[in-house]
Scaffold this active site. Structure first.
Site, PDB file in Angstrom:
ATOM      1  CG  ASP A   1      -2.240   0.690   0.984  1.00 43.20           C
ATOM      2  OD1 ASP A   1      -3.265   0.019   0.995  1.00 43.20           O
ATOM      3  OD2 ASP A   1      -2.257   1.917   0.737  1.00 43.20           O
TER       4      ASP A   1
ATOM      5  CG  ASP B   1       2.963   4.685  -6.246  1.00 43.81           C
ATOM      6  OD1 ASP B   1       2.166   4.030  -6.971  1.00 43.81           O
ATOM      7  OD2 ASP B   1       2.991   5.931  -6.229  1.00 43.81           O
TER       8      ASP B   1
ATOM      9  CG  ASN C   1      -8.200  -4.562  -2.855  1.00 37.94           C
ATOM     10  OD1 ASN C   1      -9.428  -4.560  -2.917  1.00 37.94           O
ATOM     11  ND2 ASN C   1      -7.535  -3.677  -2.105  1.00 37.94           N
TER      12      ASN C   1
ATOM     13  CE1 TYR D   1     -12.128   2.219  -9.680  1.00 35.06           C
ATOM     14  CE2 TYR D   1     -14.351   2.242 -10.574  1.00 35.06           C
ATOM     15  CZ  TYR D   1     -13.436   1.772  -9.640  1.00 35.06           C
ATOM     16  OH  TYR D   1     -13.832   0.871  -8.676  1.00 35.06           O
TER      17      TYR D   1
ATOM     18  CE  LYS E   1     -11.385  -1.328 -10.382  1.00 38.49           C
ATOM     19  NZ  LYS E   1     -10.706  -2.368  -9.589  1.00 38.49           N
TER      20      LYS E   1
ATOM     21  CB  VAL F   1     -17.987  -2.168  -0.852  1.00 36.26           C
ATOM     22  CG1 VAL F   1     -17.588  -2.767   0.493  1.00 36.26           C
ATOM     23  CG2 VAL F   1     -18.158  -3.266  -1.897  1.00 36.26           C
TER      24      VAL F   1
ATOM     25  CB  THR G   1     -14.790   1.292   2.197  1.00 31.06           C
ATOM     26  OG1 THR G   1     -15.057   2.360   1.283  1.00 31.06           O
ATOM     27  CG2 THR G   1     -14.701  -0.019   1.429  1.00 31.06           C
TER      28      THR G   1
HETATM   29  N1  LIG Z   1     -15.887   0.347  -2.444  1.00 28.74           N
HETATM   30  C1  LIG Z   1     -16.661   0.104  -3.466  1.00 28.74           C
HETATM   31  O1  LIG Z   1     -17.840   0.459  -3.456  1.00 28.74           O
HETATM   32  C2  LIG Z   1     -16.162  -0.639  -4.679  1.00 28.74           C
HETATM   33  C3  LIG Z   1     -17.075  -0.883  -5.714  1.00 28.74           C
HETATM   34  C4  LIG Z   1     -16.647  -1.574  -6.840  1.00 28.74           C
HETATM   35  C5  LIG Z   1     -15.332  -1.998  -6.922  1.00 28.74           C
HETATM   36  N2  LIG Z   1     -14.472  -1.743  -5.920  1.00 28.74           N
HETATM   37  C6  LIG Z   1     -13.093  -2.200  -6.097  1.00 28.74           C
HETATM   38  O2  LIG Z   1     -12.632  -2.873  -4.947  1.00 28.74           O
HETATM   39  C7  LIG Z   1     -11.247  -2.606  -4.723  1.00 28.74           C
HETATM   40  C8  LIG Z   1     -11.059  -2.002  -3.352  1.00 28.74           C
HETATM   41  O3  LIG Z   1     -11.874  -0.851  -3.245  1.00 28.74           O
HETATM   42  P1  LIG Z   1     -11.910   0.080  -1.965  1.00 28.74           P
HETATM   43  O4  LIG Z   1     -13.209   0.770  -2.023  1.00 28.74           O
HETATM   44  O5  LIG Z   1     -11.486  -0.650  -0.767  1.00 28.74           O
HETATM   45  O6  LIG Z   1     -10.767   1.146  -2.371  1.00 28.74           O
HETATM   46  P2  LIG Z   1     -10.057   2.211  -1.449  1.00 28.74           P
HETATM   47  O7  LIG Z   1      -9.760   3.396  -2.299  1.00 28.74           O
HETATM   48  O8  LIG Z   1     -10.849   2.443  -0.206  1.00 28.74           O
HETATM   49  O9  LIG Z   1      -8.717   1.453  -1.037  1.00 28.74           O
HETATM   50  C9  LIG Z   1      -7.762   1.148  -1.995  1.00 28.74           C
HETATM   51  C10 LIG Z   1      -6.436   0.867  -1.293  1.00 28.74           C
HETATM   52  O10 LIG Z   1      -5.428   0.836  -2.315  1.00 28.74           O
HETATM   53  C11 LIG Z   1      -4.386   1.697  -1.927  1.00 28.74           C
HETATM   54  N3  LIG Z   1      -3.761   2.288  -3.113  1.00 28.74           N
HETATM   55  C12 LIG Z   1      -4.309   3.197  -3.953  1.00 28.74           C
HETATM   56  N4  LIG Z   1      -3.416   3.539  -4.905  1.00 28.74           N
HETATM   57  C13 LIG Z   1      -2.284   2.828  -4.649  1.00 28.74           C
HETATM   58  C14 LIG Z   1      -1.018   2.756  -5.283  1.00 28.74           C
HETATM   59  N5  LIG Z   1      -0.703   3.507  -6.342  1.00 28.74           N
HETATM   60  N6  LIG Z   1      -0.108   1.914  -4.757  1.00 28.74           N
HETATM   61  C15 LIG Z   1      -0.381   1.169  -3.668  1.00 28.74           C
HETATM   62  N7  LIG Z   1      -1.564   1.199  -3.034  1.00 28.74           N
HETATM   63  C16 LIG Z   1      -2.509   2.022  -3.513  1.00 28.74           C
HETATM   64  C17 LIG Z   1      -5.020   2.757  -1.060  1.00 28.74           C
HETATM   65  O11 LIG Z   1      -4.075   3.412  -0.216  1.00 28.74           O
HETATM   66  C18 LIG Z   1      -6.054   1.962  -0.290  1.00 28.74           C
HETATM   67  O12 LIG Z   1      -5.528   1.389   0.888  1.00 28.74           O
HETATM   68  C19 LIG Z   1     -10.835  -1.672  -5.857  1.00 28.74           C
HETATM   69  O13 LIG Z   1     -10.297  -2.423  -6.902  1.00 28.74           O
HETATM   70  C20 LIG Z   1     -12.135  -1.050  -6.280  1.00 28.74           C
HETATM   71  O14 LIG Z   1     -12.105  -0.608  -7.616  1.00 28.74           O
HETATM   72  C21 LIG Z   1     -14.845  -1.053  -4.804  1.00 28.74           C
END
Ligand SMILES: NC(=O)c1ccc[n+]([C@@H]2O[C@H](COP(=O)([O-])OP(=O)(O)OC[C@H]3O[C@@H](n4cnc5c(N)ncnc54)[C@H](O)[C@@H]3O)[C@@H](O)[C@H]2O)c1
Length: 257
Positions: A44, A72, A99, A164, A168, A197, A199
């Site tokens: 992360d 990163d 993820n 995005y 996806k 989701v 979060t």
């Molecule tokens: N939350 C939702 O509603 C939702 C819906 C559909 C899909 N998703 C997918 O689920 C996955 C997780 O989603 P989320 O909501 O937990 O996302 P989030 O943005 O809350 O968390 C993503 C994590 O990835 C890390 N991150 C971001 N860019 C980074 C980089 N360049 N290098 C290293 N780490 C990095 C962030 O610091 C964070 O901890 C993603 O692929 C997202 O597209 C989420």
């Protein structure tokens, strides 16, 4: 928080590599796999929250080992070296969960070529290079599981973030192509497609009264979709119980799309 009850003995002792494990769905994935007795390596960019997640999970005796590697993911060389380091320290990687993403909104009128490339680098490019890097370990182990996180957003025709949604959508194509290429080595590649989701980030930044109304209208089951429901599917897909599941989308969205 919803508690997951299933135990998958096949995950005990396995090395699992998770991107973006510091917060959101990723943190739930890290915790859920640790609770299965797996050895979890995650990357992360958020160092503080990641370190405190490691401290919390490693202080619980019932969990497997958890390690955080700052990285990163847009830096592919760093990603490749971190994957090699994690395999060296925790053992050959048998489960990869791609993820990490960033769903920052952007207006299609304003996006520059540089911003487009950056958006795809955060949301898509690392999926391929992580899979490429873990392949030799999984091949040697006689099999493995790769789980790519997709999104229901583009299925639902959502606008406001074309970089995005393109990323996806392409992840589903990548999943099917790699599943064909890696299947003979018993490496399964699937796409886990979350709905909306709840979060902390979504709750803080996006979920207002209008959003709650949209969720109520969109989902068939009206309960809030929590990260643990995504982790539950990931555990199954990573386990040996899913040994003939590959090249598919597994949608967890409360019945929206
Ligand atoms: N939350 C939702 O509603 C939702 C819906 C559909 C899909 N998703 C997918 O689920 C996955 C997780 O989603 P989320 O909501 O937990 O996302 P989030 O943005 O809350 O968390 C993503 C994590 O990835 C890390 N991150 C971001 N860019 C980074 C980089 N360049 N290098 C290293 N780490 C990095 C962030 O610091 C964070 O901890 C993603 O692929 C997202 O597209 C989420």
């Amino acid at each position: 928080m919803m508690t997951l009850t299933n135990q998958y003995p096949s995950l005990n002792g396995k090395t699992v590599f998770i991107s973006g494990g510091g917060s959101g769905i990723g943190a739930s994935l890290v915790e859920s796999f640790a609770q299965q007795g797996a050895k979890v390596a995650f990357v992360d960019v958020q160092e503080e929250v990641s370190a405190s997640l490691v401290d919390r999970l490693n202080s619980d005796d019932g969990n497997g080992e958890v390690r955080f590697y700052p990285c990163d993911l847009t830096d592919i060389e760093r990603l490749q070296s971190v994957i090699a380091q994690a395999a060296e320290e925790l053992g050959p990687i048998s489960v990869l969960i791609n993820n990490a993403a960033n769903d920052t909104r952007h207006d299609f009128r304003d996006v520059t070529p540089e911003q487009w490339d950056k958006c795809l680098a955060v949301n898509m490019r690392h999926h391929f290079f992580s899979a490429q890097a873990v392949y030799p370990y999984m091949k040697k182990l006689g099999g493995g599981a790769i789980i790519n996180l997709g999104s229901m957003s583009w299925h639902a025709g959502q606008g406001g973030m074309p970089g995005y949604t393109s990323s996806k959508a392409s992840i589903e194509g990548l999943t099917r192509g790699l599943a064909r290429d890696m299947g003979p080595d018993r490496i399964r590649v699937n796409c886990l497609v979350p709905g909306w989701v709840m979060t902390e980030k979504q709750l803080n930044e996006r979920v207002d009264a209008a959003a709650r109304e949209a969720i109520d209208k969109g989902q068939s089951v009206k309960d809030p979709l929590m990260p643990e429901s995504i982790s539950a599917m990931a555990l199954f897909l990573a386990s040996d119980d899913a040994s003939m599941c590959t090249s598919q989308n597994f949608i967890v969205d409360g019945g929206w799309i």
